[in-house]
Design an enzyme around this catalytic site. Sequence first.
Site, PDB file in Angstrom:
ATOM      1  N   ASP A  86       0.843  -1.186   0.000  1.00 30.39           N
ATOM      2  CA  ASP A  86       0.000   0.000   0.000  1.00 30.39           C
ATOM      3  C   ASP A  86       0.884   1.243   0.000  1.00 30.39           C
ATOM      4  OD1 ASP A  86      -2.430   1.305  -0.016  1.00 30.39           O
ATOM      5  OD2 ASP A  86      -2.522   1.443   2.165  1.00 30.39           O
TER       6      ASP A  86
ATOM      7  N   TYR B 231       1.231   5.677  -0.657  1.00 32.63           N
ATOM      8  CA  TYR B 231       0.783   6.866   0.086  1.00 32.63           C
ATOM      9  C   TYR B 231       0.981   8.055  -0.846  1.00 32.63           C
ATOM     10  CZ  TYR B 231       0.656   9.505   4.621  1.00 32.63           C
ATOM     11  OH  TYR B 231       0.354  10.313   5.709  1.00 32.63           O
TER      12      TYR B 231
ATOM     13  N   HIS C 260      -4.084  13.890   0.656  1.00 35.06           N
ATOM     14  CA  HIS C 260      -4.340  12.952   1.756  1.00 35.06           C
ATOM     15  C   HIS C 260      -3.195  12.971   2.770  1.00 35.06           C
ATOM     16  CE1 HIS C 260      -5.414   9.314   3.968  1.00 35.06           C
ATOM     17  NE2 HIS C 260      -4.221   8.819   3.688  1.00 35.06           N
TER      18      HIS C 260
ATOM     19  N   ARG D 289       0.105  15.312  13.267  1.00 33.17           N
ATOM     20  CA  ARG D 289       1.366  15.920  13.696  1.00 33.17           C
ATOM     21  C   ARG D 289       1.369  17.442  13.618  1.00 33.17           C
ATOM     22  NH1 ARG D 289       2.661  11.393  10.652  1.00 33.17           N
ATOM     23  NH2 ARG D 289       2.661  12.624   8.751  1.00 33.17           N
TER      24      ARG D 289
ATOM     25  N   GLU E   5     -10.587   3.886   2.692  1.00 31.60           N
ATOM     26  CA  GLU E   5      -9.643   4.684   1.906  1.00 31.60           C
ATOM     27  C   GLU E   5      -9.909   4.373   0.442  1.00 31.60           C
ATOM     28  OE1 GLU E   5      -5.577   4.236   3.310  1.00 31.60           O
ATOM     29  OE2 GLU E   5      -5.998   5.661   4.925  1.00 31.60           O
TER      30      GLU E   5
ATOM     31  N   GLU F  81      -8.854   4.080  -3.092  1.00 29.92           N
ATOM     32  CA  GLU F  81      -7.582   3.936  -3.797  1.00 29.92           C
ATOM     33  C   GLU F  81      -7.802   3.238  -5.138  1.00 29.92           C
ATOM     34  OE1 GLU F  81      -4.364   2.296  -1.516  1.00 29.92           O
ATOM     35  OE2 GLU F  81      -5.116   3.107   0.384  1.00 29.92           O
TER      36      GLU F  81
ATOM     37  N   ASP G  16      -9.133   0.393   1.052  1.00 24.02           N
ATOM     38  CA  ASP G  16      -8.211  -0.013   2.110  1.00 24.02           C
ATOM     39  C   ASP G  16      -8.859   0.308   3.461  1.00 24.02           C
ATOM     40  OD1 ASP G  16      -5.801  -0.708   3.380  1.00 24.02           O
ATOM     41  OD2 ASP G  16      -5.113   1.375   3.347  1.00 24.02           O
TER      42      ASP G  16
ATOM     43  N   ARG H 262      -9.059   3.547  12.465  1.00 28.56           N
ATOM     44  CA  ARG H 262      -8.222   4.705  12.829  1.00 28.56           C
ATOM     45  C   ARG H 262      -7.771   4.676  14.275  1.00 28.56           C
ATOM     46  NH1 ARG H 262      -6.547   5.929   7.943  1.00 28.56           N
ATOM     47  NH2 ARG H 262      -8.270   6.434   6.537  1.00 28.56           N
TER      48      ARG H 262
ATOM     49  N   GLN I  41      -5.010   2.212  14.542  1.00 27.73           N
ATOM     50  CA  GLN I  41      -3.852   2.743  13.823  1.00 27.73           C
ATOM     51  C   GLN I  41      -3.082   3.764  14.659  1.00 27.73           C
ATOM     52  OE1 GLN I  41      -4.996   4.391  10.022  1.00 27.73           O
ATOM     53  NE2 GLN I  41      -2.910   4.906   9.403  1.00 27.73           N
TER      54      GLN I  41
ATOM     55  N   TYR J 293       0.833   2.480  15.282  1.00 34.72           N
ATOM     56  CA  TYR J 293       1.634   2.696  14.071  1.00 34.72           C
ATOM     57  C   TYR J 293       3.057   3.194  14.303  1.00 34.72           C
ATOM     58  CZ  TYR J 293       1.702   7.788  13.297  1.00 34.72           C
ATOM     59  OH  TYR J 293       1.959   9.130  13.366  1.00 34.72           O
TER      60      TYR J 293
ATOM     61  N   LYS K  67      -5.089  -2.243   9.452  1.00 36.79           N
ATOM     62  CA  LYS K  67      -5.353  -2.403   8.023  1.00 36.79           C
ATOM     63  C   LYS K  67      -5.505  -3.868   7.630  1.00 36.79           C
ATOM     64  CE  LYS K  67      -4.011   1.976   6.813  1.00 36.79           C
ATOM     65  NZ  LYS K  67      -4.666   2.873   5.848  1.00 36.79           N
TER      66      LYS K  67
ATOM     67  N   THR L 152      -9.223  -5.707   2.868  1.00 39.62           N
ATOM     68  CA  THR L 152      -9.044  -4.778   1.760  1.00 39.62           C
ATOM     69  C   THR L 152      -9.953  -5.286   0.653  1.00 39.62           C
ATOM     70  OG1 THR L 152      -6.718  -4.490   2.374  1.00 39.62           O
ATOM     71  CG2 THR L 152      -7.350  -3.776   0.155  1.00 39.62           C
TER      72      THR L 152
ATOM     73  N   THR M 266      -4.587   6.790  -0.568  1.00 40.93           N
ATOM     74  CA  THR M 266      -5.876   7.461  -0.658  1.00 40.93           C
ATOM     75  C   THR M 266      -5.799   8.637  -1.631  1.00 40.93           C
ATOM     76  OG1 THR M 266      -6.198   6.868   1.627  1.00 40.93           O
ATOM     77  CG2 THR M 266      -7.700   8.510   0.726  1.00 40.93           C
TER      78      THR M 266
ATOM     79  N   GLU N 240     -10.762  12.256   6.802  1.00 42.06           N
ATOM     80  CA  GLU N 240     -10.558  13.594   6.242  1.00 42.06           C
ATOM     81  C   GLU N 240     -11.888  14.334   6.076  1.00 42.06           C
ATOM     82  OE1 GLU N 240      -8.108  11.277   3.263  1.00 42.06           O
ATOM     83  OE2 GLU N 240      -7.416  13.321   2.867  1.00 42.06           O
TER      84      GLU N 240
END
Lengths: 408, 408
Positions: free
Chosen positions: B122, B124, B129, B138, B195, B197, B229, B233, B236, B240, B249, B253, B340, B354
């Site tokens: 997967d 990114y 996204h 962050r 997600e 994708e 995907d 959350r 995660q 993570y 995840k 899928t 995503t 989002e």
Amino acid sequence: MLKRSWIDSANDAEGEFPLNNLPCGVFSTRGLPPRCGVAIGDMILDAARAEEAGLTGTQRLLQSAKWNPLMAEGPAVWSSLRKRLTDLLAEGAPDRAAVEPLLVPMADATMHMPLEVAEYTDFYAGKQHAQNVGTMFRGPENALPPNWLHIPIGYNGRASTVVVSGTGIRRPLGQTKAKDAEMPSFGPSKRLDIELEIGAIVGTPSQMGEPITTDRAQQMIFGYVLLNDWSARDLQAWEYQPLGPFQAKAFATTISSWIVTREALAPFAVVTPSPEKELLPYLKGDFPGNYDVNLSIEMNGHRISTTNMRELYYSAAQQLTHHASSGCSMRTGDLLGSGTISGPGPSNYGSLLEMTWGGETPLDLGGETRTFIEDGDTLTLRGHAQGDGYRVGFGACTGTILPAPDYP
Amino acid sequence: MLKRSWIDSANDAEGEFPLNNLPCGVFSTRGLPPRCGVAIGDMILDAARAEEAGLTGTQRLLQSAKWNPLMAEGPAVWSSLRKRLTDLLAEGAPDRAAVEPLLVPMADATMHMPLEVAEYTDFYAGKQHAQNVGTMFRGPENALPPNWLHIPIGYNGRASTVVVSGTGIRRPLGQTKAKDAEMPSFGPSKRLDIELEIGAIVGTPSQMGEPITTDRAQQMIFGYVLLNDWSARDLQAWEYQPLGPFQAKAFATTISSWIVTREALAPFAVVTPSPEKELLPYLKGDFPGNYDVNLSIEMNGHRISTTNMRELYYSAAQQLTHHASSGCSMRTGDLLGSGTISGPGPSNYGSLLEMTWGGETPLDLGGETRTFIEDGDTLTLRGHAQGDGYRVGFGACTGTILPAPDYP
């Protein structure tokens, strides 16, 4: 206690493959295709031909040159095969005349991948290693991630590049970025490293949407291999945030030729260390799920580290339970790396990154020194459980580094 | 321009499966085992039986109920099959009488996984996204990781739980930790998300230790699927760091039933956006490697987002090139999620995280509201490229959430 075999070399107290062991591999000899075999002393029993001859009690489980079909059958069949093979090879066995022609000297055999790896997952279950690496990457205050004492942390690795001991390993290319550089660059890794791990192999599958208990997880494990999780530290440092290691690990993972079965290791079972924080119920298990296995690393023939599988904070059964906890289905042939098994001091660390403390303290290899791996260097992992007058060994897990490829 | 077929429903300007498309799937009808088929209008051409009848120009490539054997043959064979099928189904085709009995109404068919997924990776590669999620996790200053503009960041996913559109998805269990809690807890995810994708499917394999160019990577790609995907959350956020997403995840899928081939998408090829920082030479490619594909998300029948594959910063060819850059061998059946695909505004975002900005702004579903997914909710992705008087569509990629399992 040593189980005596009519094959003399299997009765050597320091041999790796006594009758107590009977590890599973895939071998070939000149002119013949690869096939399933079992190590006994300095010989290999041709298990495929033994099955054809009706000696194993199994049917069409050992003919595919991979152990997956047998692994998929589950613990009762594994046990029953082990018992049959033990009877065939034990001192005084009545079938000796039928078995003798099925033995091949190990010295004449080429070893192949013993299983088809379904998927490869790499855990991070060695606390000393997590602390060492965390200290180097994030400082001593933030060494151990906040989740580490609660979760057997793991990430999905790449199965296509899991290779058998003895396979040459090309130095990887990749992106790196010097701290003071404006832009990254692309080229051969300059900080090529090993990770000493044990790989657990899933035999019995589980279903999607079906979490499992630690007890069931333990029963799903067919056996264990030595595992070298080759790592490009310079690629890793630049790529790993925020989604984890990727190309720094994807170029190669080496496993030992022999799968030591869970049953062979049972006499050496130990409990994992007492948890420093109470584990959530799904991760608890009231059985000894780890093993007392002596481990060592050699670089160009010099022993540079000794450690023990006991250092793992989480057992493979706990790792597997967590892996399936979300509903993730597990498959026959899944390979779970333990994470680097570092012991308490620098002479017990499981990676060069730790032994040389990030490349600051070179290792002495009897005249030569090394921080990270140079082209032509050979790295070898070894492991054995010590019984009373016998050993259960894994054979070697070895690889020599070849120069990086030219970029196309 | 629409290529006209003798099957009327394939000539509908708003249909997804005109003669220009011919996507690859695996279907079954009552009483018959799954087999390879190709969508045309509201029918499926039984490709396995067409091959048996000597109509496809292939031999024993379409008989395994997976498209992998055909995919492994490489672009010349893919093209040649496409040309044969086009000839069979085109208006005025001389073979109509032989082909007609091989058509099955799509409405009577059950769809199965169109390929055996070798490994799932997967990426990114959607910048909006990455910026959105980075801002939430962050803060705006550190939103985009420092490596993002240099590396198509990716991580290995779990292949065992890639399922075909229509498969029910059990809400995952897992560890979460509230910010103010002393200890984590274990239970059903409370922040279950999607997600949106596109998945690229590798046809031609590459060798271990053998990096590839972007041009070769592009030729290795057989086709594309819609890919959801599914993401927990809350799991995660806790798991993570430092090794990336894992159980958040791994539970599921979903991919569309139909693989739209690279050749069918060729008329819609576009270049990726001009890089904001110069890419390293190995990632450059002077061909249009991305596609203009309209994408949308429906939740319980309400359209909640529209976006476009053009939003991807890195093409699948660039992702694949990076994937193999270290020497990682790629395999027939490898599935590469794009990451995503979010467009510029909230009505173009590709995840609920989002769209609801971390659960703060609920979505209106015509009376009901949602932040994350509730049991019984159905999420559907759709996608099509718009030609002059025709569409090349992917069909639906849909899944309904089932209640979490009881812990064993």
